[in-house]
Design an enzyme around this catalytic site. Sequence first.
Site, short mmCIF file in Angstrom:
data_model
loop_
_atom_site.label_atom_id
_atom_site.label_comp_id
_atom_site.label_asym_id
_atom_site.label_seq_id
_atom_site.Cartn_x
_atom_site.Cartn_y
_atom_site.Cartn_z
CG ASP A 106 -1.96 1.03 1.54
OD1 ASP A 106 -2.06 1.70 0.53
OD2 ASP A 106 -2.43 0.90 2.47
N GLY A 108 3.98 1.09 1.15
CA GLY A 108 5.20 0.58 0.91
C GLY A 108 6.26 0.64 2.15
CB THR A 110 4.93 -2.99 5.73
OG1 THR A 110 3.98 -2.32 6.22
CG2 THR A 110 5.07 -4.20 6.65
CE LYS A 134 -5.09 -1.41 -0.42
NZ LYS A 134 -5.63 -0.67 0.73
NE ARG A 168 -5.49 -12.70 9.42
CZ ARG A 168 -4.72 -11.33 9.18
NH1 ARG A 168 -4.23 -11.28 7.73
NH2 ARG A 168 -4.34 -10.79 10.07
#
Length: 180
Positions: A106, A108, A110, A134, A168
């Site tokens: 997302d 980035g 992490t 994303k 999940r």
Amino acid sequence: MESEYRTGKVLISEREIYDRVGALAATIASGTRSKELLAVGILNGAVIFLSDLVRRMPPELDVRIDFMSISSYGNAVQSSGVVRIMKDLGSDIEGKDVLVVEDIIDTGLTLSYLLKILQARRPANLRTCVLLDKSEKREVSVPIDYCGFTIPDAFVVGYGLDCGGRWRHLPDIRAVTGGA
Ligand code: IMP
């Protein structure tokens, strides 16, 4: 109070995931020159993706698996920018051919943080594979070697991805609607 989040329409079907994961596994395997590949799944979101991905790799490739857990999101749907290692790898990766497997990128933050940590451990090769990208939301540039699908900026669940721990187990990827 109960969360008002609900799952919305299916964005990526089970069949589309199956086909794409097979194609990714073949591409990764053909791009692997080493005898041994260490696939590192990022808990918890990448568990299902990694499990399917490695099982589609050719039997002659010596694939090992390990996991890391990094906190970046709580129950919220926005990046906190705070990341820390909750569970580290079980073995040394120096000189190894490592493939980091992540569910979604997302902002980035992490993956960028994680790659810095892993690179410092001097693997022979460090590649990245994400199921979903994303790209509109990126805040830091991160090298993605293999990507399943690029998706618009929507919060999604299923196939390992959650919203506050839920959904999940869904076999497909769905958008989340609503909110408290
Ligand atoms: P980033 O640090 O902003 O790139 O966020 C990456 C992490 O945020 C992923 O590993 C997911 O745990 C979580 N995340 C980001 N977007 C979503 C989403 O749409 N659904 C579920 N988790 C998400």
